[in-house]
Design a protein around this motif. Structure first.
Motif, short mmCIF file in Angstrom:
data_model
loop_
_atom_site.label_atom_id
_atom_site.label_comp_id
_atom_site.label_asym_id
_atom_site.label_seq_id
_atom_site.Cartn_x
_atom_site.Cartn_y
_atom_site.Cartn_z
N HIS A 101 -11.59 54.66 51.46
CA HIS A 101 -12.32 54.06 50.33
C HIS A 101 -13.70 53.62 50.80
O HIS A 101 -13.85 53.08 51.90
N TYR A 102 -14.70 53.83 49.94
CA TYR A 102 -16.06 53.45 50.32
C TYR A 102 -16.78 52.72 49.18
O TYR A 102 -18.02 52.69 49.12
N ARG A 103 -16.04 52.09 48.32
CA ARG A 103 -16.60 51.38 47.18
C ARG A 103 -17.59 50.31 47.58
O ARG A 103 -18.59 50.05 46.90
N GLN A 104 -17.35 49.64 48.72
CA GLN A 104 -18.19 48.52 49.13
C GLN A 104 -19.32 48.91 50.07
O GLN A 104 -20.07 48.05 50.53
N VAL A 105 -19.45 50.20 50.35
CA VAL A 105 -20.58 50.66 51.16
C VAL A 105 -21.83 50.73 50.28
O VAL A 105 -21.78 51.23 49.15
N GLU A 106 -22.93 50.25 50.78
CA GLU A 106 -24.14 50.17 49.95
C GLU A 106 -24.64 51.55 49.56
O GLU A 106 -24.92 51.82 48.39
N ASP A 107 -24.78 52.45 50.54
CA ASP A 107 -25.26 53.80 50.26
C ASP A 107 -24.04 54.71 50.10
O ASP A 107 -23.52 55.27 51.06
N LYS A 108 -23.60 54.86 48.87
CA LYS A 108 -22.35 55.57 48.62
C LYS A 108 -22.48 57.08 48.84
O LYS A 108 -21.53 57.74 49.28
N GLU A 109 -23.63 57.64 48.52
CA GLU A 109 -23.81 59.07 48.75
C GLU A 109 -23.74 59.39 50.23
O GLU A 109 -23.12 60.38 50.65
N GLN A 110 -24.38 58.58 51.03
CA GLN A 110 -24.35 58.77 52.48
C GLN A 110 -22.93 58.56 53.02
O GLN A 110 -22.47 59.31 53.89
N ALA A 111 -22.23 57.56 52.49
CA ALA A 111 -20.87 57.28 52.93
C ALA A 111 -19.95 58.47 52.61
O ALA A 111 -19.14 58.88 53.45
N LYS A 112 -20.08 59.01 51.41
CA LYS A 112 -19.25 60.15 51.03
C LYS A 112 -19.50 61.35 51.94
O LYS A 112 -18.55 62.01 52.39
N ALA A 113 -20.76 61.62 52.22
CA ALA A 113 -21.10 62.74 53.08
C ALA A 113 -20.53 62.55 54.49
O ALA A 113 -20.03 63.50 55.11
N ARG A 114 -20.59 61.33 54.97
CA ARG A 114 -20.06 61.04 56.31
C ARG A 114 -18.54 61.23 56.35
O ARG A 114 -18.01 61.82 57.30
N ILE A 115 -17.85 60.75 55.33
CA ILE A 115 -16.39 60.91 55.28
C ILE A 115 -16.02 62.39 55.24
O ILE A 115 -15.12 62.85 55.97
N GLU A 116 -16.70 63.15 54.41
CA GLU A 116 -16.39 64.58 54.29
C GLU A 116 -16.62 65.30 55.61
O GLU A 116 -15.85 66.20 55.99
#
Length: 286
Positions: free
Chosen positions: A155-170
């Motif tokens: 889950h990355y709901r609380q990460v400020e930069d969500k697009e960057q967080a999603k890319a990192r997880i993927e």
């Protein structure tokens, strides 16, 4: 836009919502009048429970629990359909005698007994190793790694930069997908690894609805994984096997496809509670 214009728009929006609500309630009259031949299935997070910063913080309110309890006394089958483990869904709802379908249809609790799709047994033990590995990687503030019986979710709901967080997880999950028989699923600020099996929420709802011998089934959901259930109900309706209706719960985070695939849309978890309250014959509050 003037304050008067804003006020008029607000009145107009409410009028439109009321008309749409009346159409939906009219469509569900058969469900309410014949509960012994009807089934109600619903997603949990974002549908019966408001979205929380982390899964552990989400709750089902006492008011919603009372509505579910009343519905369960009247309808032939009531199913909670979740991406969570079925045992976690039951803990959260805290009601017995409901069917709890977990891990997007791969396992379920019924009559106090745990059941699994047979192929799911091959994935036991894998989730723990993956959760440990991912927890070491995503240990920064804002990330939350959820271990499940048959998979793991980041889950990355609380990460400020969500697009960057999603890319990192993927990027992190890519080699795991190549190494293990898993597939990736996405939800509202969450990416999940789950068994690569051809089973989804729609399959589970179809099996349970047909087995129960009901004549009509409805499903409420808010996320992209609920589209499978919407589509499954539509197929049952098109085939003439059941009367069905699917209802999307809207929010600012809702994917457009969820709204498009549903038969009807209500605007919030509170609106879903009001609908279910009406379905349970408790007077509707307008």
């Amino acid at each position: 836009m003037t304050d008067i214009d804003k006020a008029l728009d607000k009145v107009l929006d409410k009028a439109i919502d009321d008309v749409l609500a009346d159409v939906l309630y009219e469509a569900l009259t058969n469900w309410k009048e014949h509960p012994e031949k009807s089934g109600i299935f619903s997603d949990l997070d974002g549908t019966l429970s408001k979205i929380a910063p982390t899964p552990a913080e989400a709750i089902v309110t006492p008011e919603m629990r009372k509505v579910l309890q009343d519905i369960n006394k009247k309808y032939a089958v009531v199913g909670i359909v979740s991406g969570r483990d079925s045992t976690e869904a039951r803990r959260m709802v805290a009601l017995e005698n409901l069917v709890y379908i977990g891990n997007h249809g791969l396992e379920w609790l019924e009559d106090g007994k745990q059941f699994y799709v047979p192929e799911a047994f091959n994935f036991f033990g894998l989730a723990g190793n993956l959760a440990s590995e991912l927890s070491d990687i995503f240990n920064a503030t804002g990330y939350f790694v959820e271990r499940k019986k048959l998979g793991v979710a980041v889950h990355y709901r609380q990460v400020e930069d969500k697009e960057q967080a999603k890319a990192r997880i993927e990027e992190v999950l890519k080699p795991m997908l190549a190494k293990y028989p898993l597939k990736q699923a996405e939800g509202r600020y969450v990416i999940e690894l789950k068994p690569d099996l051809p089973v989804n929420k729609g399959d589970a709802v179809t099996v349970i609805a047909l087995r129960a011998g009901i004549e009509r089934a409805m499903y409420l959901g808010d996320d992209v994984t609920d589209i499978d259930a919407f589509q499954a109900l539509r197929q049952l309706r098109d085939e003439g096997r059941l009367q069905t209706v699917s209802i999307a719960i809207a929010s600012d985070e809702s994917a457009p496809a969820v709204m498009q695939e549903a038969d009807y849309v209500v605007q919030s978890v509170d609106a879903a509670e009001a609908l279910l309250r009406w379905m349970s014959s408790i007077p509707r509050v307008r």
